[in-house]
Design an enzyme around this catalytic site. Structure first.
Site, mmCIF file in Angstrom:
data_model
loop_
_atom_site.group_PDB
_atom_site.id
_atom_site.type_symbol
_atom_site.label_atom_id
_atom_site.label_comp_id
_atom_site.label_asym_id
_atom_site.label_seq_id
_atom_site.Cartn_x
_atom_site.Cartn_y
_atom_site.Cartn_z
ATOM 1 N N LYS A 83 0.974 -1.209 -0.076
ATOM 2 C CA LYS A 83 -0.047 0.068 -0.066
ATOM 3 C C LYS A 83 0.779 1.086 -0.167
ATOM 4 O O LYS A 83 1.819 1.248 0.845
ATOM 5 C CB LYS A 83 -0.683 -0.016 1.301
ATOM 6 C CG LYS A 83 -2.283 0.341 0.887
ATOM 7 C CD LYS A 83 -2.934 0.191 2.264
ATOM 8 C CE LYS A 83 -4.562 0.708 1.972
ATOM 9 N NZ LYS A 83 -5.292 0.408 3.274
HETATM 10 O O1 G3P Z 1 -9.729 1.433 4.074
HETATM 11 C C1 G3P Z 1 -9.319 2.497 4.661
HETATM 12 C C2 G3P Z 1 -10.116 2.775 5.865
HETATM 13 O O2 G3P Z 1 -9.369 2.004 7.101
HETATM 14 C C3 G3P Z 1 -10.195 4.050 6.463
HETATM 15 O O3 G3P Z 1 -11.483 4.117 7.054
HETATM 16 O O4 G3P Z 1 -13.405 5.006 8.589
HETATM 17 O O5 G3P Z 1 -10.848 5.608 8.820
HETATM 18 O O6 G3P Z 1 -12.009 6.651 7.178
HETATM 19 P P1 G3P Z 1 -11.964 5.356 7.805
#
Ligand code: G3P
Length: 211
Positions: A83
């Site tokens: 990543k």
């Molecule tokens: O896949 C990316 C994710 O982990 C981010 O999620 O909810 O922190 O925006 P969030």
């Protein structure tokens, strides 16, 4: 649409893998930090639970450092995907890794021009963040629709991973937009099994069977 699980928690991955529908795993530095564990140790365990792409993120650094970190991680298992952050250096790293036949997932993508750079650099995956766009009153669903259209129009091989999924609506929007993959946190995935009419219907059938 393939389902990946978005977590670095090995117990969650073990349980979700037992459902037989998980095709890959995505992690990020926040998820690894939440576990209070070392990236390599966690990634090593995940490779024994899921036979599919497993995203492990390199820290944002200079190009050489990112490349050597990527090489080390990718040596661990054939399923490791690196990543890479959506930055100028991240895109350079994506192209270099592509030429080395190391798969990448360009993350923190919020616009079509950003995704286009990742497509052109030969990223294997690109991760547009739905929830974080919705948080600022933009539309995660619209971005996925546009990326799917651009991908199809020009025949890019990069797979789109709808990320930052917070609820069932995001899953539905990603599926309807034609996303290749949705990476879903464990709690949201678990909730996907439920519907009050299913619970109610089961009770009705159970009561009828008793009679
Ligand atoms: O896949 C990316 C994710 O982990 C981010 O999620 O909810 O922190 O925006 P969030």
């Amino acid at each position: 649409m393939k389902i990946f699980i978005d977590t670095a928690n090995v117990e969650e991955i073990r349980e979700a893998a037992s459902w037989g529908i998980i095709k890959g795993v995505t992690t990020n530095p926040s998820l690894i930090a939440k576990e209070g564990r070392n990236l390599k140790e966690v990634i090593g365990e995940i490779t024994s639970l899921v036979d599919g792409p497993i995203s492990a993120e390199v820290n944002e650094a200079d190009i050489d450092t990112m490349i050597s970190e990527a090489k080390e991680l990718s040596k661990m298992n054939k399923n490791i995907v690196i990543k890479v952050p959506m930055t100028k250096d991240g895109i350079k790293v994506t192209k270099i890794l592509h030429d080395l036949k190391i798969r990448t997932n360009v993350t923190l993508v919020f616009s079509v021009p950003q995704a286009l750079l990742a497509f052109e650099a030969g990223a294997s995956f690109v991760s547009p963040f739905m929830g974080r766009l919705d948080d600022m009153n933009a539309s995660g669903a619209e971005l996925i629709e546009k990326l799917v259209a651009v991908k199809q129009m020009y025949g890019y091989d990069t797979e789109i991973i709808a990320a930052s999924i917070r609820n069932g609506k995001h899953i539905e929007e990603a599926a309807l937009a034609g996303s290749d993959i949705a990476t879903i946190p464990f709690a949201v995935l678990k909730k996907s099994f439920d519907h009050p009419l299913t619970t109610n219907g089961l009770k009705i059938f159970k009561d009828a069977a008793k009679k």
